[in-house]
Write a protein that holds these residues in place. Structure first.
Motif, mmCIF file in Angstrom:
data_model
loop_
_atom_site.group_PDB
_atom_site.id
_atom_site.type_symbol
_atom_site.label_atom_id
_atom_site.label_comp_id
_atom_site.label_asym_id
_atom_site.label_seq_id
_atom_site.Cartn_x
_atom_site.Cartn_y
_atom_site.Cartn_z
ATOM 1 N N TYR A 317 4.615 5.475 6.548
ATOM 2 C CA TYR A 317 3.244 5.279 7.023
ATOM 3 C C TYR A 317 3.015 5.911 8.399
ATOM 4 N N GLU A 384 -0.767 2.025 4.904
ATOM 5 C CA GLU A 384 0.406 1.782 4.072
ATOM 6 C C GLU A 384 1.408 0.860 4.788
ATOM 7 N N GLU A 388 4.891 -1.501 3.715
ATOM 8 C CA GLU A 388 6.172 -0.826 3.937
ATOM 9 C C GLU A 388 7.009 -1.464 5.038
ATOM 10 N N ILE A 464 -6.895 2.753 -0.861
ATOM 11 C CA ILE A 464 -5.671 2.001 -0.604
ATOM 12 C C ILE A 464 -5.940 0.554 -0.181
ATOM 13 N N TRP A 467 -4.825 -2.533 -2.348
ATOM 14 C CA TRP A 467 -3.360 -2.623 -2.368
ATOM 15 C C TRP A 467 -2.856 -3.187 -1.037
ATOM 16 N N MET A 468 -3.425 -2.697 0.067
ATOM 17 C CA MET A 468 -3.011 -3.176 1.394
ATOM 18 C C MET A 468 -3.252 -4.664 1.548
#
Length: 623
Positions: A317, A384, A388, A464, A467-468
């Protein structure tokens, strides 16, 4: 000179386009070609040093490595030579006949119309060797690999018009020599003062000596004068380095024309000793989203170059970070395989990650304009992070930025600290909605209750985001809550201060709900009245543990099979259309009304319908 095995080859199509732009566009900073060629020569020396770790016999003394620049005014040529690793015939064809950089096609597509005029973009993209054709109408490259014998040298020639020739030659010394036949209009680059000025400006930080030819007019003796500091910039004391030097070093390692947004330079001693010089670019590269995009740090061990793009030290990220890592603890012969399982590497990665996040945190507090520029360029990639990097989730959360109903703008500039500071009394959750676009999020019927109650909602519209949010459970003790899901607090919020007349109305319409359930059957999970809505007759929601619409779209976009989502249909009993439909006795017409309420709720939620024509026919029939 013994020339043999000559062949004429065509450039890769992307290079033909690139060269055409180089030659025919009015390049705003022509001197950049010299920086690019000196940078390439420096890389060739680094690669030779690395090879010499396992084969010390490749060269005798590190101090013998150099870049040399000579002028031939009679023939209007400028020569840049190095005694680095050199190239074989195949390497010359691969390196000078094709562009392997994955984003090249995207870059070229973008250079249309007005963008061609703004051709600084060429420099931003870092096309290195090809910048030679900005000033030269013919370019010759003579090279011999360190592994090759004298008769295995190679010569490459081109005028930049779509073809080039390659032939074998005898070349006594290893390394590469680039001979530029300058255009008549570029003869300034044959002046000693001009070359010194450009090299001091762009290449003073190069650790390799850059030498210029001095010819004695009396006895014609030739000597070489070093004109740069020739000391690795990151090894110098920070107080000795100017901002201009930092910026030029960034351009050297990144091949980016733009100046960086900011940088951090640190020497760390203790359990591990290392130096880092890390840069945050001001602009995202064209291929940031490509799966094969190269990223990572230049890795040095005890000042010996080991590899480009060592991504083992940067989390994905933060893949936009550029810079160098010089470690005193890693073994000189380290490989990627060892790096991946090396405890020292993991510790370095953790330390570097924390340092970058500290720099971003400081920027977010002290320079809002600069941080907003960072977010606009790299925010989508930075999102992201929560998935991560669980260990740094707290600081990452503070660095996230969103659009919200408070600002009434698509600009993502609201922090979670900002949101929490504006929460109303008794509010325990951070509310958000995800959608395909900012406009869709802002106009969602789910927001009607929140506008009415004056509660701020985060508007998430990047692909995104859904998902985040699966990895953002809470912030400062406040739980995240999607407003498109059923929730006890939302129901309580909607039913607070509910008028007696509305309660009576709902009771009168009880049969409406039963009739609607019968018509929709297993197409929905449940049908019920809601007081969330003010201007809309109906809305669909999902249960707390149900997959959301946006998550389903995300999975489908990558080819995943997604189970059917069963929605709850929530109906506004106070809406005139609902009241009108409740009085319809004919079951066929009533069925059309229910299908319209369900269809428009789905359309608002998903943006599509399974059978839009059927929906339109029923709507037209009722109209």
């Amino acid at each position: 000179m013994n020339v043999n095995k000559q062949e004429t080859l065509s450039f890769q199509s992307e290079i033909k386009q690139l060269l055409k732009l180089m030659i025919h566009s009015l390049y705003s900073n022509k001197e950049i070609f010299l920086r690019e060629l000196i940078s390439n020569a420096s890389d060739a020396a680094d690669k030779l040093r690395f090879r010499a770790i396992s084969k010390p016999e490749l060269y005798e003394n590190d101090s013998d490595l150099h870049v040399r620049i000579s002028i031939d005014k009679d023939n209007c040529t400028l020569i840049i030579s190095d005694n680095g690793i050199g190239m074989t015939r195949d390497e010359i064809i691969d390196n000078l006949g094709t562009i392997a950089k994955s984003g090249t096609k995207t870059f070229l597509k973008s250079l249309e119309n007005d963008l061609v005029k703004n051709n600084k973009m060429i420099g931003q993209f870092g096309v290195g060797f090809y910048s030679s054709f900005i000033v030269a109408d013919n370019v010759t490259v003579r090279s011999r690999s360190v592994d090759a014998s004298i008769d295995q040298g190679v010569v490459w020639k081109s005028s930049g018009e779509g073809e080039y020739t390659v032939a074998n030659i005898e070349k006594c010394d290893r390394g590469t020599e680039i001979i530029l036949h300058l255009r008549e209009s570029e003869k300034d680059f044959l002046e000693d003062w001009k070359l010194r000025s450009v090299i001091n400006k762009y290449s003073d930080h190069i650790s390799l000596p850059v030498e210029i030819m001095i010819k004695n007019e009396k006895d014609h003796q030739i000597t070489w004068e070093k004109i740069n500091q020739a000391k690795a910039l990151w090894t110098r004391n920070k107080t000795e380095i100017s901002n201009e030097e930092y910026i030029e070093f960034y351009k050297h390692i990144s091949h980016d024309y733009s100046s960086p947004l900011t940088w951090t330079h640190n020497h760390v001693e203790g359990k591990q000793e290392y130096t880092i010089l890390l840069y945050i670019p001001s602009k995202a590269p064209f291929d940031l989203w490509n799966r094969d995009q190269q990223h990572g740090l230049k890795l040095y061990v005890q000042r010996v170059f080991i590899m480009d793009d060592a991504k083992e030290f940067i989390p994905n990220y933060l893949r936009f970070i550029r810079g160098i890592l010089d470690s005193n603890d890693l073994p000189l012969n380290i490989s990627r395989e060892i790096l991946q399982d090396n405890v020292l590497s993991r510790n370095l990665k953790n330390a570097i990650t924390k340092r970058i996040l500290q720099v971003l945190e400081k920027m977010s507090k002290n320079d809002l304009e600069k941080y907003q520029n960072f977010w606009q360029q790299f925010g989508v990639v930075f999102k992201e992070g929560p998935a991560e990097d669980i260990n740094n989730n707290k600081i990452i959360s503070k660095l996230l930025r969103f659009a919200s109903t408070y600002t009434n703008s698509s600009l993502q500039n609201v922090s979670l600290d900002d949101y929490v500071s504006r929460m109303i009394e008794g509010q325990k959750n951070i509310f958000y909605i995800t959608a395909d676009s900012y406009v869709s999020a802002k106009s969602s019927p789910h927001l009607e209750l929140f506008y009415k109650k004056g509660i701020e909602v985060l508007l998430l519209s990047d692909r995104i985001d859904e998902w985040m949010m699966n990895y953002l459970q809470d912030f400062e003790g406040k739980r995240f809550q999607s407003i498109s899901k059923t929730d006890e607090f939302l129901d309580k919020l909607a039913n607070d201060n509910l008028k007696t007349e509305q309660k009576i109305l709902e009771k009168e319409l009880d049969s409406f709900i039963e009739r609607a359930k019968k018509i929709l059957g297993d197409r929905v999970k449940n049908v019920k009245f809601t007081n969330r809505l003010t201007d809309t007759p109906s809305v669909v929601t999902t249960d707390v543990n149900e997959m959301t619409t946006q998550m389903a779209k995300l999975f489908m976009s990558v080819g995943q099979t997604v189970p059917e989502i069963k929605y709850n249909l929530e109906i506004n009993p106070d809406h005139p259309l609902v009241q009108k439909a409740s009085k319809v006795i004919d079951e066929n017409i009533f069925s059309d009304w229910i299908d319209i309420f369900f269809g428009q709720a789905l359309l608002a939620e998903r943006g599509t319908l399974d059978d839009p024509n059927l929906f339109i026919r029923k709507l037209n029939k009722l109209l």
